[in-house]
Write an enzyme that holds these catalytic residues in place. Sequence first.
Site, PDB file in Angstrom:
ATOM      1  N   THR A  80      43.790  11.202 -61.732  1.00 31.40           N
ATOM      2  CA  THR A  80      43.355   9.668 -61.160  1.00 31.40           C
ATOM      3  C   THR A  80      44.791   9.066 -60.730  1.00 31.40           C
ATOM      4  OG1 THR A  80      43.623   9.249 -63.375  1.00 31.40           O
ATOM      5  CG2 THR A  80      41.659   8.995 -62.522  1.00 31.40           C
TER       6      THR A  80
ATOM      7  N   GLY B 242      37.795   3.081 -60.660  1.00 27.58           N
ATOM      8  CA  GLY B 242      37.200   4.174 -61.260  1.00 27.58           C
ATOM      9  C   GLY B 242      37.642   4.146 -62.797  1.00 27.58           C
ATOM     10  N   CYS B 243      37.129   5.355 -63.673  1.00 26.01           N
ATOM     11  CA  CYS B 243      37.588   5.605 -64.878  1.00 26.01           C
ATOM     12  C   CYS B 243      38.737   6.380 -65.103  1.00 26.01           C
ATOM     13  CB  CYS B 243      36.428   5.938 -65.701  1.00 26.01           C
ATOM     14  SG  CYS B 243      34.847   5.179 -65.463  1.00 26.01           S
ATOM     15  N   ILE B 244      39.402   6.266 -66.087  1.00 26.30           N
ATOM     16  CA  ILE B 244      40.655   7.137 -66.034  1.00 26.30           C
ATOM     17  C   ILE B 244      40.339   8.274 -66.880  1.00 26.30           C
ATOM     18  CG2 ILE B 244      43.034   7.248 -66.804  1.00 26.30           C
ATOM     19  CD1 ILE B 244      43.065   4.691 -65.751  1.00 26.30           C
TER      20      ILE B 244
END
Lengths: 413, 105
Positions: free
Chosen positions: A199, B103-105
């Site tokens: 991410t 978003g999610c991690i």
Amino acid sequence: MGKHIVILGGGTAGTMTANRLCRLYDRCEYRITVVDQDDDHLYQPGLLFVPFGLAQPRHLVRSRPRQLDAAVDYKQARIERVDLDARTVHLAEGIRVSYDILVVATGATLVPEETEGLTGPGWGEKVFTFYDLPGATGLHDALERFDGGRVVIDVADLPVKCPVAPLEFAFLADWYFQRRGIRDRVELAYVTPLDAAFTKPVAAKALGGLLKEKGVELVTEFTLGEVDGAGGRLVSYDEREVPFDLAVVVPLHAGAAYVGRSEGLGDELGFIPVDPHSLQHPDRPEVFAIGDAAGLSASKAGSVAHFEGEVLVRNIGRFLAGQPLDASFDGHTNCFVETGFHKALLIDFNYDTEPLPGHFPGPVGLPLLKESHASHLGKLAFEWLYWHSLLPGREVPGIGSAMPERGKHHVSA
Amino acid sequence: MPTATYADTAVPVDDEGFFTDPARWTEPMAEQIAREQGIGELTDRHWTVIRFMREQYAAKGTGPTVRVLGKTSGVSVKELYQLFPKGPAKTAAKIAGIPKPRGCI
Ligand SMILES: Cc1cc2nc3c(=O)[nH]c(=O)nc-3n(C[C@H](O)[C@H](O)[C@H](O)COP(=O)(O)OP(=O)(O)OC[C@H]3O[C@@H](n4cnc5c(N)ncnc54)[C@H](O)[C@@H]3O)c2cc1C
């Protein structure tokens, strides 16, 4: 006996919370009950090693109640529903438990059946997950039989627990096939819904670089829509295809099913919305969530549960004493990323600071974002630390809830 | 901070072109943003999603992910990809004038 604190889930977070409460407060001050559906506490980080024959399944499981302080009341039962208005938890066979404080620590559940075809033909034969014990064990046998072809590691969609575990699997697969002398006959691909290997940009660059170095193809922005086990294809929602001979899929995650049956408790995916700093439910001040069950933009990892725990137990005490909460959880996450060949790489970050290079926990310490043998030893030592220090609710000297700033180098990707 | 001009109005956006101030968005801007995203014409189904994105943003401070959209918007994930082929959550957020979904991690 004072107020009743009920902890739902006796996994990593629930066990640590119960034991910490016992340590921090006088044993008799509160009555503490932990509820879980079974007796087996699984060391989940060990699941990564099972497929490669580096861990034995029987060594990863210990008695759940034996990890709890003797003063904690352990109830083995399936949770059916929480009635927030009545402050009551409904368990299987009509048992009811009422609470003054509720801590939701029931983690995340795998929901492979939500992806078309994933549990269809080929499931357990050439389509596997290593995120549970039967899957990891089956995959071990399949890897031993595998003598060439295309192995694809796919993350269906986020959130998933331990977002680095699938990457670690790719690195270890490279190492495993090299060790078996057949790496030149194996194609490896890492498939992710993200637009990069990870991410956060700096870590994404470092981890993406490692995939490249190890000859692992990277397929990005691939949200898994369908698994065609018979035809050996993963199909994304935007209709791209990734062929495989062996697929290792990290299935969709959701909160525990009972959350959906408990009005007002959870969100669309069954996770519990809580304040990111105090871990308190926005509508029910007597309800808290910790660990994978919490719907936070922090990683779902045992280390996060550990750091959250420090804030949570303090907050429970303050709440019961009528004091304002200490809203200090900063999203601190700390992961060893196993990279094969007896090396690992450490990342440390929080809500505001992405994983950066430098050292942990201070200017002198383990290197961050860089492979080292020391970090591999750290990863292996973590198992002992887990059973003997983290679960019993002891603090690890020098490593606190707040992310350390010293030792980090601010760079751009 | 960069700006973009839609329906003859300059609005602040981030480096990736997402609105940073959703209050500045108006419905007439949506068609133009959609065209820039390669979507010819906005149908009622597109609008269902766009309005839902804005409601969710107002309620939660972030736009939903594709998975949450599929569960809650009344439009399945499959159809979402037909409507917004290049990533429904991001494209719909852009057209709806809200910041990029976290978003999610
Ligand atoms: C392959 C893999 C590798 C990982 N590696 C790492 C790592 O290296 N480092 C790290 O920090 N983390 C790692 N993790 C993540 C870590 O294991 C989890 O984040 C951690 O276990 C979360 O703790 P928890 O208490 O929130 O959930 P869990 O430990 O999963 O506990 C939840 C508990 O709730 C119980 N429960 C659920 N529903 C019900 C019900 N209806 N009734 C009764 N009981 C119920 C379950 O039985 C379970 O015991 C890894 C995870 C996986 C899968």
